[in-house]
Design a protein around this motif. Sequence first.
Motif, PDB file in Angstrom:
ATOM      1  N   PHE A 180      10.063   8.707   5.086  1.00  0.00           N
ATOM      2  CA  PHE A 180       9.229   7.871   4.226  1.00  0.00           C
ATOM      3  C   PHE A 180       9.071   6.493   4.863  1.00  0.00           C
ATOM      4  N   ARG A 181       7.835   5.969   4.867  1.00  0.00           N
ATOM      5  CA  ARG A 181       7.605   4.630   5.391  1.00  0.00           C
ATOM      6  C   ARG A 181       7.342   3.639   4.273  1.00  0.00           C
ATOM      7  N   GLU A 182       6.380   3.965   3.394  1.00  0.00           N
ATOM      8  CA  GLU A 182       5.994   3.056   2.324  1.00  0.00           C
ATOM      9  C   GLU A 182       5.055   3.768   1.369  1.00  0.00           C
ATOM     10  N   TYR A 183       4.862   3.186   0.206  1.00  0.00           N
ATOM     11  CA  TYR A 183       3.778   3.587  -0.680  1.00  0.00           C
ATOM     12  C   TYR A 183       2.566   2.716  -0.346  1.00  0.00           C
ATOM     13  N   ASN A 184       1.403   3.330  -0.185  1.00  0.00           N
ATOM     14  CA  ASN A 184       0.219   2.506   0.033  1.00  0.00           C
ATOM     15  C   ASN A 184      -0.244   1.927  -1.301  1.00  0.00           C
ATOM     16  N   LYS A 185      -1.331   1.182  -1.291  1.00  0.00           N
ATOM     17  CA  LYS A 185      -1.754   0.486  -2.506  1.00  0.00           C
ATOM     18  C   LYS A 185      -2.164   1.444  -3.621  1.00  0.00           C
ATOM     19  N   GLU A 186      -2.466   2.706  -3.254  1.00  0.00           N
ATOM     20  CA  GLU A 186      -2.772   3.715  -4.274  1.00  0.00           C
ATOM     21  C   GLU A 186      -1.524   4.429  -4.770  1.00  0.00           C
ATOM     22  N   GLY A 187      -0.362   4.038  -4.282  1.00  0.00           N
ATOM     23  CA  GLY A 187       0.890   4.662  -4.705  1.00  0.00           C
ATOM     24  C   GLY A 187       1.175   5.972  -4.010  1.00  0.00           C
ATOM     25  N   ILE A 188       0.500   6.238  -2.901  1.00  0.00           N
ATOM     26  CA  ILE A 188       0.685   7.478  -2.150  1.00  0.00           C
ATOM     27  C   ILE A 188       1.721   7.249  -1.050  1.00  0.00           C
ATOM     28  N   PRO A 189       2.748   8.094  -0.953  1.00  0.00           N
ATOM     29  CA  PRO A 189       3.743   7.921   0.112  1.00  0.00           C
ATOM     30  C   PRO A 189       3.114   8.098   1.492  1.00  0.00           C
ATOM     31  N   PHE A 244      -8.265  11.992   4.845  1.00  0.00           N
ATOM     32  CA  PHE A 244      -7.290  11.723   5.911  1.00  0.00           C
ATOM     33  C   PHE A 244      -5.978  11.226   5.318  1.00  0.00           C
ATOM     34  N   ALA A 245      -5.969   9.978   4.821  1.00  0.00           N
ATOM     35  CA  ALA A 245      -4.738   9.419   4.255  1.00  0.00           C
ATOM     36  C   ALA A 245      -4.302  10.233   3.046  1.00  0.00           C
ATOM     37  N   GLY A 246      -3.039  10.633   3.017  1.00  0.00           N
ATOM     38  CA  GLY A 246      -2.518  11.445   1.924  1.00  0.00           C
ATOM     39  C   GLY A 246      -2.457  12.920   2.247  1.00  0.00           C
ATOM     40  N   LYS A 252      -8.288  10.116  -2.128  1.00  0.00           N
ATOM     41  CA  LYS A 252      -7.048   9.524  -2.633  1.00  0.00           C
ATOM     42  C   LYS A 252      -6.851   9.784  -4.119  1.00  0.00           C
ATOM     43  N   LYS A 253      -7.937   9.868  -4.853  1.00  0.00           N
ATOM     44  CA  LYS A 253      -7.817  10.208  -6.272  1.00  0.00           C
ATOM     45  C   LYS A 253      -7.299  11.638  -6.437  1.00  0.00           C
ATOM     46  N   ARG A 254      -7.733  12.544  -5.571  1.00  0.00           N
ATOM     47  CA  ARG A 254      -7.240  13.923  -5.620  1.00  0.00           C
ATOM     48  C   ARG A 254      -5.757  13.980  -5.264  1.00  0.00           C
ATOM     49  N   VAL A 255      -5.356  13.216  -4.260  1.00  0.00           N
ATOM     50  CA  VAL A 255      -3.934  13.199  -3.892  1.00  0.00           C
ATOM     51  C   VAL A 255      -3.108  12.635  -5.043  1.00  0.00           C
ATOM     52  N   ARG A 256      -3.573  11.563  -5.651  1.00  0.00           N
ATOM     53  CA  ARG A 256      -2.873  10.983  -6.796  1.00  0.00           C
ATOM     54  C   ARG A 256      -2.777  11.979  -7.945  1.00  0.00           C
ATOM     55  N   THR A 257      -3.848  12.742  -8.166  1.00  0.00           N
ATOM     56  CA  THR A 257      -3.830  13.751  -9.224  1.00  0.00           C
ATOM     57  C   THR A 257      -2.793  14.819  -8.920  1.00  0.00           C
TER      58      THR A 257
END
Length: 453
Positions: free
Chosen positions: A173-182, A223-225, A287-292
Amino acid sequence: MVRENKDNSATIFISIASYRDPELLPTLQDMLRHAAHPENLHIAICWQDNEERNIFEQAGLEPAGSRTVAANKVFAYRYHQARIDVVSVHYYASRGACWARNLAEALFDNESYFLQIDSHCRFVPNWDEEMISMLQQLRVTSSLPMISSYPPAFTPGENEEASKSTYVSRLIFREYNKEGIPMLSSTPFEATAPIRGSYLAGGFIFTDGGYVRSIPNDPQIFFAGEEIAMAVRAFTHGYDIYHPHKPLLWHYYQRKEHNKIWGDHTNQAKDDGVVEKAWWEWDHVSKKRVRTLLGLESENAASLAPYILGNRRSLRQFEYQAGIYLKNGTVLPEVMGPELTSFFPAPPSDEKAWFDRQYAYHKKTITLNASEYSTIEQDMNDLHLSVYNGQNVLLYKRTLGIEELKTLRKKSPDDGLALSIEFKTASTVHPTVVRVCPWSTESGWGAVTEKAW
């Protein structure tokens, strides 16, 4: 049904997403040159380029007809006994990495094994036998093993062989991005056998062929997530991730001189009508799909079907194993500490105590330019740095003395003053603004400089 060839050697389905990558053909050539059984390889490529397919024939690939699969034209080739299928799309039609991987996966033909890689790799001798042997050995401890890591680095060119790194690494783990995705990183390790992990790498996955059917890439993840989404889906479907203890292939990182989709799919390209959406629009949906999927949105993750979690294990069990709590954006101290722990073999015996040990970690470097600090250096005694949340609540403060500032100044690039900030909070508050202010015993407080977090 698993398909095997006539000499009873296991077949491998290889998925490659390639975006305007001049390393695609060298990757294919190196892969087949170092394969123990190239005749057992079925390589599926989503080739996002200018659709001038003559480059394949010029490189020695023999045309073997074409067909339509899932409404996409597929061009078949034979090369060094391997079967190669190319889905050719113009790069302006691309919708991101996982979209391309999904198109390649549609060509799966019930091969025994599945390998997902990027289009800029090199391979160890007999890599196919090495990967199969390693996976088979892992069946002693896992019914559904998977090998994945960030491969060691290489740089193509005259010194290519010498550039091949010998280290191996595990994902952390590095960090959570601003969307809260690891977001993930890696750290080197040494071992005599593969080690367990919680995260997988999009650029190298090797496992059983059935994975393609049960956990296909979500084409709407840009890409991200990608990696955390696939890691939790693999885990909840019952797969166990292992990081290989020796190099199996190399990866070309950064590639600053190569074209990327975010450089092509710009706002201007959209205004010109050559792309449907700018890259950031696809990224927003992604990113919304990853968050979901991670349970961070109000929508039920079932709405993502068929790109959903499995029912073998739960998302909470994944959090226990990785030491992270997605909803709060927190991690256990061991995750960010010297251990950089990414795999906890047993769930907590006391869930409340587990929650109580979670922290939110914040890390950032801000740079003051010359105009922001040069006028205050003359009579300054120290520099005060404070971090606040959106409600103007102080989260962190630090005082830097003159000697420390002089040392930082020497290490900082150009004419700037780089200030590294790292702290943790027990709550889920998020930093919003950094305020820097000088103090002088003669003239008191100076002007406040604000930087967004």
